[in-house]
Design an enzyme around this catalytic site. Structure first.
Site, PDB file in Angstrom:
ATOM      1  N   GLY A 249       0.823  -1.217   0.000  1.00 16.72           N
ATOM      2  CA  GLY A 249       0.000   0.000   0.000  1.00 16.72           C
ATOM      3  C   GLY A 249       0.850   1.256   0.000  1.00 16.72           C
ATOM      4  O   GLY A 249       0.556   2.227  -0.703  1.00 16.72           O
ATOM      5  N   GLU A 266      -7.045  -2.197   0.953  1.00 14.19           N
ATOM      6  CA  GLU A 266      -7.402  -3.182   1.987  1.00 14.19           C
ATOM      7  C   GLU A 266      -6.099  -3.821   2.430  1.00 14.19           C
ATOM      8  O   GLU A 266      -5.647  -4.814   1.868  1.00 14.19           O
ATOM      9  CB  GLU A 266      -8.343  -4.254   1.401  1.00 14.19           C
ATOM     10  CG  GLU A 266      -9.651  -3.716   0.853  1.00 14.19           C
ATOM     11  CD  GLU A 266     -10.680  -3.403   1.946  1.00 14.19           C
ATOM     12  OE1 GLU A 266     -10.431  -3.691   3.123  1.00 14.19           O
ATOM     13  OE2 GLU A 266     -11.741  -2.865   1.582  1.00 14.19           O
ATOM     14  N   CYS A 300      -6.449 -11.485   6.961  1.00 17.11           N
ATOM     15  CA  CYS A 300      -6.220 -10.088   7.338  1.00 17.11           C
ATOM     16  C   CYS A 300      -6.921  -9.801   8.659  1.00 17.11           C
ATOM     17  O   CYS A 300      -6.506  -8.936   9.417  1.00 17.11           O
ATOM     18  CB  CYS A 300      -6.709  -9.153   6.248  1.00 17.11           C
ATOM     19  SG  CYS A 300      -8.378  -9.506   5.737  1.00 17.11           S
TER      20      CYS A 300
HETATM   21  P1  NAD Z   1       1.517  -8.646  -0.710  1.00 16.00           P
HETATM   22  O1  NAD Z   1       1.454  -7.213  -0.359  1.00 16.00           O
HETATM   23  O2  NAD Z   1       2.822  -9.319  -0.735  1.00 16.00           O
HETATM   24  O3  NAD Z   1       0.870  -8.845  -2.175  1.00 16.00           O
HETATM   25  C1  NAD Z   1      -0.449  -8.472  -2.460  1.00 16.00           C
HETATM   26  C2  NAD Z   1      -0.585  -8.164  -3.941  1.00 16.00           C
HETATM   27  O4  NAD Z   1       0.069  -6.943  -4.227  1.00 16.00           O
HETATM   28  C3  NAD Z   1       0.038  -9.195  -4.862  1.00 16.00           C
HETATM   29  O5  NAD Z   1      -0.786  -9.353  -6.008  1.00 16.00           O
HETATM   30  C4  NAD Z   1       1.354  -8.553  -5.238  1.00 16.00           C
HETATM   31  O6  NAD Z   1       1.860  -8.991  -6.476  1.00 16.00           O
HETATM   32  C5  NAD Z   1       0.956  -7.104  -5.314  1.00 16.00           C
HETATM   33  N1  NAD Z   1       2.035  -6.134  -5.122  1.00 16.00           N
HETATM   34  C6  NAD Z   1       3.008  -6.144  -4.197  1.00 16.00           C
HETATM   35  N2  NAD Z   1       3.797  -5.059  -4.338  1.00 16.00           N
HETATM   36  C7  NAD Z   1       3.293  -4.341  -5.373  1.00 16.00           C
HETATM   37  C8  NAD Z   1       3.666  -3.136  -6.018  1.00 16.00           C
HETATM   38  N3  NAD Z   1       4.730  -2.433  -5.626  1.00 16.00           N
HETATM   39  N4  NAD Z   1       2.939  -2.709  -7.060  1.00 16.00           N
HETATM   40  C9  NAD Z   1       1.862  -3.403  -7.476  1.00 16.00           C
HETATM   41  N5  NAD Z   1       1.470  -4.554  -6.916  1.00 16.00           N
HETATM   42  C10 NAD Z   1       2.171  -5.020  -5.871  1.00 16.00           C
HETATM   43  O7  NAD Z   1       0.504  -9.402   0.284  1.00 16.00           O
HETATM   44  P2  NAD Z   1       0.262 -10.979   0.472  1.00 16.00           P
HETATM   45  O8  NAD Z   1       1.397 -11.575   1.207  1.00 16.00           O
HETATM   46  O9  NAD Z   1      -0.179 -11.604  -0.794  1.00 16.00           O
HETATM   47  O10 NAD Z   1      -1.036 -10.945   1.419  1.00 16.00           O
HETATM   48  C11 NAD Z   1      -0.988 -10.817   2.803  1.00 16.00           C
HETATM   49  C12 NAD Z   1      -1.275  -9.402   3.224  1.00 16.00           C
HETATM   50  O11 NAD Z   1      -2.524  -8.963   2.683  1.00 16.00           O
HETATM   51  C13 NAD Z   1      -1.435  -9.254   4.726  1.00 16.00           C
HETATM   52  O12 NAD Z   1      -0.827  -8.055   5.140  1.00 16.00           O
HETATM   53  C14 NAD Z   1      -2.942  -9.186   4.925  1.00 16.00           C
HETATM   54  O13 NAD Z   1      -3.369  -8.551   6.102  1.00 16.00           O
HETATM   55  C15 NAD Z   1      -3.345  -8.423   3.715  1.00 16.00           C
HETATM   56  N6  NAD Z   1      -4.754  -8.632   3.393  1.00 16.00           N
HETATM   57  C16 NAD Z   1      -5.639  -7.627   3.655  1.00 16.00           C
HETATM   58  C17 NAD Z   1      -6.986  -7.815   3.397  1.00 16.00           C
HETATM   59  C18 NAD Z   1      -7.973  -6.742   3.695  1.00 16.00           C
HETATM   60  O14 NAD Z   1      -9.086  -6.843   3.202  1.00 16.00           O
HETATM   61  N7  NAD Z   1      -7.648  -5.713   4.465  1.00 16.00           N
HETATM   62  C19 NAD Z   1      -7.432  -9.024   2.847  1.00 16.00           C
HETATM   63  C20 NAD Z   1      -6.499 -10.023   2.588  1.00 16.00           C
HETATM   64  C21 NAD Z   1      -5.160  -9.804   2.859  1.00 16.00           C
END
Ligand code: NAD
Length: 512
Positions: A249, A266, A300
């Site tokens: 994010g 999210e 999450c």
């Molecule tokens: P992650 O941040 O590693 O990856 C999530 C997605 O973002 C992937 O598709 C990844 O390829 C993409 N991504 C990562 N860096 C990016 C960038 N610089 N530019 C564009 N896309 C990018 O997360 P993860 O390990 O897959 O998931 C776990 C995390 O997600 C935990 O922190 C969890 O709390 C959170 N999560 C939040 C919710 C919610 O609704 N708040 C729901 C599910 C998971």
């Protein structure tokens, strides 16, 4: 039993191919520079290779979805709903196939994988209903012979970036709603879960063909963060809905803001429950175990902190520790299993580090924390969910470690519990276990929990789709799913209509 045996990687690969074929996915295996490994955390090994997408594929996808937008925008919303209705039917028909893929790729136990697909079906139902209820308001005009209206219009191409842990439900939350709102969608799923993405895309493509919707209303882009870059940076993507870590994010939010795009974020949670002296401890214990140990701590909304009144802390912790000792950990396909694997080595390393830091801060591990099944599969990471009693809310407790660690803190006065509760950067989900109505109402009042989700006498995880889902602070502020979250996928116009023959100006202004 599931404690000792795991399916073989070849068997998992076959099961995945069968489920993909049943859903209508074909031609996805391939090599090349951008190929992705489809991997299962059940054994920690690669199943086979999937042809990957690249940044330029995302550009093409944005162009195709952009080209489909005008026709889709002009399609009446209830007709758009027919596409989502058909998707819901196909998801129902292929519920088990998709659940198998969720288990294979994300390691979820059977009932949670089926639950994830059920959530997709539920959001389709909700979105179909919404397609006849995308309502605007009529407001009172201050001028005679005038009316003031609010109308809602489709936005354009919505970029959906999703995380590994809800590999398909999060896509469905966004896509079902965006489609009835008249938007078109480009989806970049987690690089860890390409197979669930291919299967759900194949089902949506069938629904598109069956209902005669424009073929470009949805595009899938496979790959890592690089593949998603055009979604983040392109002015042709007015809304990006991104689910994942706070780190992600922080990388994308300023880029989207720099081009005045909209974002639904999210991000991570650090969810707590307060347990008061009046709580029903049986019910609390069950709610806590599901939220803290379920999904191997990889939701999450997983409960990561327990703030317990000191009079009941020892008893509650003893009960939890006992339940934790009996948790069946292992093959998520086995019906006895309650805790499947962590997604991979990095998650395991993060859990080890967090436990070491907690102990260095004076924490005491009262249950779990160890690794299991390393002999059966050295590349898979099965862990015992851990409970750690902490002397205070130290830095490690304030971070989200995406693994099953429940930190226990104690309190004396309810004010102190609320202060501890809110003293973390994240603000996703929360709950209070109490039978004292004052405490329950204080928790859900403005000065109570600062989270987007504040529950009473249930755990922090397992939200229904009818409400709006999301959280505050570093969780990102986005809202998805039910209630009026659909408004985030549309643009609002205010219309002032003069049906008189005069031209009075607002605020009594006189001009010539
Ligand atoms: P992650 O941040 O590693 O990856 C999530 C997605 O973002 C992937 O598709 C990844 O390829 C993409 N991504 C990562 N860096 C990016 C960038 N610089 N530019 C564009 N896309 C990018 O997360 P993860 O390990 O897959 O998931 C776990 C995390 O997600 C935990 O922190 C969890 O709390 C959170 N999560 C939040 C919710 C919610 O609704 N708040 C729901 C599910 C998971």
């Amino acid at each position: 039993t599931s404690e000792n045996t795991l399916p073989g990687t070849a068997e998992l690969a076959e099961r995945a191919r069968r489920a993909l074929a049943a859903c209508g996915a074909a031609g996805y295996e391939g090599s090349g520079p951008n190929a992705l490994s489809a991997r299962s955390p059940i054994t920690g090994q690669d199943l086979f290779t999937v042809a990957g997408g690249t940044g330029s594929d995302a550009h093409e996808a944005i162009a195709a979805a952009g080209a489909a937008f005008p026709a889709w925008r002009d399609t009446p919303a209830p007709v758009r709903g027919a596409l989502v209705k058909r998707l819901g039917e196909l998801l129902t028909e292929h519920k088990q196939d998709l659940a198998d893929l969720v288990t294979i790729e994300a390691g979820k136990i059977g009932s949670e994988a089926l639950g994830e697909v059920q959530e997709m079906i539920d959001i389709c139902d909700l979105a179909v209903g919404m397609s006849r209820q995308l309502e605007g308001r009529t407001l009172a005009s201050e001028r005679p012979g005038h009316k003031l209206l609010e109308t809602w219009h489709p936005l354009g191409v919505v970029g959906v970036i999703s995380a590994f842990n809800f590999p398909v439900a999060v896509w469905a939350w966004n896509t079902a709603v965006a489609l009835v709102c008249g938007d078109t969608v480009v989806w970049k799923p987690s690089e860890l879960t390409p197979l669930t993405a291919l299967a759900s895309t194949a089902l949506l493509e069938r629904a598109i063909a069956d209902t005669g919707a424009p073929e470009g209303v949805h595009r899938l882009v496979l790959g890592g963060a690089d593949a998603a870059a055009p979604l983040v940076d392109s002015p042709d993507v007015p809304l990006v809905s991104a689910t994942g870590s706070e780190r992600m994010g922080r990388e994308i939010a300023p880029r989207i803001a720099a081009r005045f795009g909209r974002a639904i974020l999210e991000l991570g949670g650090n969810n707590a429950a307060i347990v008061t002296p009046s709580a029903d401890l049986d019910l609390a214990a069950r709610g806590i175990v599901f939220s803290a140990a379920g999904t191997a701590g990889q939701r999450c909304t997983t409960m990561r902190r327990l703030i317990v009144h000191e009079d009941v802390a020892d008893e509650l912790v003893a009960r939890l520790a006992k339940v934790y000792t009996g948790l069946n950990i292992g093959d998520p396909f086995s019906e006895e299993t309650l805790v499947g694997p962590l997604v991979g080595e990095r998650a395991h390393a993060a859990m080890r580090t967090a436990l070491e830091r907690a102990v260095a801060d004076g924490g005491e591990v009262v249950a779990g924390g160890g690794r299991r099944l390393a002999g059966a599969a050295q590349d898979a990471y099965y862990v015992e969910p851990a409970i750690v009693r902490m002397p205070g809310q130290t830095d490690v407790v304030k971070e989200e470690t995406f693994a099953p660690i429940l930190y226990v803190l104690t309190y004396r006065a309810f004010d102190e519990a609320l202060a501890l509760h809110n003293d973390v950067p994240q603000g996703l989900s929360s709950s209070v276990f109490t039978t004292d109505q004052r405490e329950a109402d204080r928790f859900t009042a403005s000065a109570g929990s600062d989270c987007g989700i504040a529950n009473v006498n249930i755990g922090t995880s397992g939200a229904e789709i009818g409400g709006a889902f999301g959280g505050e602070k570093t969780t990102g502020g986005g809202r998805e799913s039910g209630s009026d979250a659909w408004r985030g996928y549309m643009r609002r116009a205010t219309n002032t209509v003069n049906y008189s023959t005069e031209l009075p100006l607002a605020q009594g202004v006189n001009f010539g």
